[in-house]
Every structure is written in structure tokens, then in C-alpha cells.
Design a protein around this motif. Structure first.
Motif, mmCIF file in Angstrom:
data_model
loop_
_atom_site.group_PDB
_atom_site.id
_atom_site.type_symbol
_atom_site.label_atom_id
_atom_site.label_comp_id
_atom_site.label_asym_id
_atom_site.label_seq_id
_atom_site.Cartn_x
_atom_site.Cartn_y
_atom_site.Cartn_z
ATOM 1 N N PRO A 99 35.952 46.932 36.503
ATOM 2 C CA PRO A 99 37.226 47.539 36.632
ATOM 3 C C PRO A 99 37.662 45.909 35.426
ATOM 4 N N ARG A 100 37.316 45.928 33.867
ATOM 5 C CA ARG A 100 38.028 44.603 32.897
ATOM 6 C C ARG A 100 39.506 44.815 32.722
ATOM 7 N N GLY A 101 40.278 43.512 32.894
ATOM 8 C CA GLY A 101 41.388 44.094 33.106
ATOM 9 C C GLY A 101 42.324 44.160 34.078
ATOM 10 N N LEU A 102 41.651 44.515 35.210
ATOM 11 C CA LEU A 102 42.275 44.890 36.603
ATOM 12 C C LEU A 102 43.247 43.583 36.923
ATOM 13 N N LEU A 103 43.334 42.405 36.597
ATOM 14 C CA LEU A 103 43.594 41.506 37.139
ATOM 15 C C LEU A 103 45.453 40.940 36.766
ATOM 16 N N ALA A 104 44.821 41.400 34.904
ATOM 17 C CA ALA A 104 46.064 41.197 34.470
ATOM 18 C C ALA A 104 46.927 42.479 34.542
ATOM 19 N N ALA A 105 46.665 43.551 35.228
ATOM 20 C CA ALA A 105 47.610 45.331 35.253
ATOM 21 C C ALA A 105 47.640 44.659 35.938
ATOM 22 N N ALA A 106 47.419 43.511 36.812
ATOM 23 C CA ALA A 106 48.127 44.037 39.037
ATOM 24 C C ALA A 106 49.062 43.021 38.816
ATOM 25 N N LEU A 107 49.075 41.582 38.011
ATOM 26 C CA LEU A 107 49.854 40.846 37.829
ATOM 27 C C LEU A 107 51.671 40.944 38.037
#
Length: 299
Positions: free
Chosen positions: A76-84
Motif C-alpha cells: 500500500p504505497r503512500g499509506l503512511l502519508a495518507a494516514a498521518l
């Protein structure tokens, strides 16, 4: 021919793959087989680059640079950025530690803290298991009347709130010592028969215990996962560390399939209603933000 410099550096990083938390220089040398002076040179290079960080007691742990690279390599690329943004709001609302986890190698990988925790002993891990994640002990069988995991998904990790939720069919701070504050089984997806449930209660098939409150019975964990699928939320009350209460809810894709879990960990005694409402909101917001990010990338 001797090992190349790159090979020695990579062997140092590999030494942390299954480390419980931090490693001392002597531990690194022992795990890699490198002479102590050579291990020291490699470690210093990695600290300067950001691949390792030195703790206050002189030991070492994986650094921020490795977490950034690892997050970029996850499915799930980009998940952390979306979740922050949602995680920050969750932490502010509850006063707890907010994180997002995915299944990785049979454990729950937390993208903010970088911790790798057992699926069955954490709230996030339970969410992942409920969604079909497969832990180190295989898929936890369902019990009569529960919903089997969605085909093609991996079960969440036992011992985590996210793991419980995943097993029940929801789509997918520095490391602390477990227990402190800071198989006979039915085929996956098929109801466990009475004989299978009986076999699961045998001592040889018990799940690892981290605290006196850890769920070690596969049958009992399967029942918890069924509730996670039903309620859309998982809990872990002092199951991995004493003094900690955690809740997790699934992050879903555009089809409604769970693939990750948002969790919040607070001190035991924190009002449960406040935590459950907040983690549900954060998981829904993360799902929406991740879907929007993927849509924008596709344009």
C-alpha cells in the motif's frame, strides 16, 4: 574472496531484521560474524547516513531513513502519508499513541513506530487477522457461525487489536519489552469442527504468552476475530504489554476490503467509549484519504 564492503553493510542491517528492539555493538558483531572494529566502522557509516540511530544507552536501532524506505516498498504505497493527518488527530483526541499497521512477514508492522508485533496479541493485529492475514502460526481457524476471511487476503497478527479485526473479516515508541508498560486446525475459511477445536486446546498448539492477559487459545482468538468482523473494531487489553489498552479499526480500499488497521494505544483505565469512537473516525478518514491519493495519482 572476502565479503565486499556493501555485503558487510547489508549484513549489519540484516542483524536488525528479527531483533527485539535495540542491539549493542557486540550483538551486531556476533550476529554478523564481523570483527568488532569492522562492525564499528559499518555501524558508524550507517548512523551517519540515517540507517541506524544510537540510543541513549549506547545501543543501536533502525533509523528513520530505513523506515522511509520500508514504507515506500510496502504494497500500500503512500499509506503512511495518507494516514498521518488522521493519526495526529487521533492522538490529540485520545492522548494515546496512534499508528497504522499492515501485515508483513507474519507480524503486524507499525509504520509510525517501526515496531513489529505479534498479530494475535495486538488490536491492530487482530484486525489484520480478521481480514485474512496469516501469522507465524498460520491462519487462525474460524468457529461455527463466524465469517470466513475474504479470499486472497492475509489474516492479521494475533495479539494486536488490528490483528483481531483483520481475522474477523475486516479488510485490510521505541520498542518496549513485552509484558511491561512504556496444530490441528480447520482449513482456512472453513468452520472448525469439534475435534479441531479440541485439538487446538492442546498445550502444544497454544499461542505465545506475553502477559497474564494474552489470549493463548486459538479457539478463543478465533471467537474474538469473529466479533471483530461483526463489530468492525478490535481490542487488546494488556495482552502484549501490561498497563496498555489498545483499539483498532480497519482501513479499507475502494471495494471495502480491509488491508491495514489504524490503532490507538493508551493507558489502562482510559474510557473505552472515547477510544473506540476516535479510532473508528480515524480509520474511516484514512480510508478516504488513501483512496483520494490513489485517484489523484491515476489522473
Amino acid at each position: 574472496m572476502g565479503q565486499s564492503v556493501a555485503g558487510r553493510v547489508l549484513s549489519v542491517l540484516d542483524a536488525f531484521a528479527d531483533a527485539p528492539g535495540t542491539l549493542r555493538l557486540t550483538d551486531v558483531a556476533r550476529r554478523t560474524g564481523l570483527p568488532l572494529p569492522t562492525a564499528l566502522r559499518m555501524v558508524r557509516e550507517l548512523v551517519a547516513w540515517g540507517g541506524l540511530e544510537r540510543a541513549s544507552d549506547g545501543s543501536y536501532r533502525l533509523g528513520t531513513r530505513m523506515r522511509v524506505l520500508g514504507e515506500a516498498a510496502l504494497c500500500p504505497r503512500g499509506l503512511l502519508a495518507a494516514a498521518l493527518p488522521s493519526l495526529r488527530a487521533l492522538a490529540a483526541r485520545t492522548g494515546g499513541h496512534a499508528d497504522v499497521a499492515v501485515e508483513s512477514g507474519g507480524v503486524a508492522l507499525f509504520l509510525v513506530s517501526g515496531e513489529k508485533l505479534p498479530l494475535g496479541a495486538t488490536a491492530a493485529g487482530k484486525v489484520l487477522l480478521a481480514a485474512g492475514a496469516k501469522g507465524a502460526f498460520g491462519t487462525v481457524p474460524t468457529v461455527p457461525g463466524t465469517i470466513p476471511p475474504a479470499p486472497g487476503t492475509a489474516p492479521p497478527a494475533p495479539g494486536t487489536a488490528s490483528g483481531a479485526a483483520a481475522t474477523l473479516g475486516m479488510a485490510p515508541p521505541a520498542a518496549a519489552t513485552p509484558g511491561t508498560a512504556s496444530t490441528a486446525a480447520a482449513a482456512p475459511g472453513a468452520p472448525a469442527t469439534p475435534s479441531a477445536l479440541s485439538a487446538l486446546s492442546a498445550p502444544a498448539t497454544l499461542l505465545p504468552r506475553y502477559t497474564p492477559r494474552t489470549v493463548t487459545s486459538p479457539a478463543r482468538l478465533a471467537a474474538q476475530l469473529a466479533r471483530v468482523r461483526e463489530d468492525g473494531i478490535a481490542a487488546a487489553h494488556e495482552e502484549y504489554r501490561l498497563g496498555e489498552l489498545a483499539y483498532a479499526a480497519p482501513v479499507v480500499d475502494a471495494t471495502g476490503t480491509p488491508f491495514a488497521a489504524v490503532s490507538v494505544t493508551a493507558r489502562t483505565g482510559t474510557p473505552h467509549a472515547r477510544l473506540t469512537a476516535a479510532v473508528r473516525t480515524a480509520a474511516a478518514a484514512t480510508s478516504a484519504a488513501y483512496a483520494a491519493a490513489l485517484a489523484a495519482e491515476a489522473r
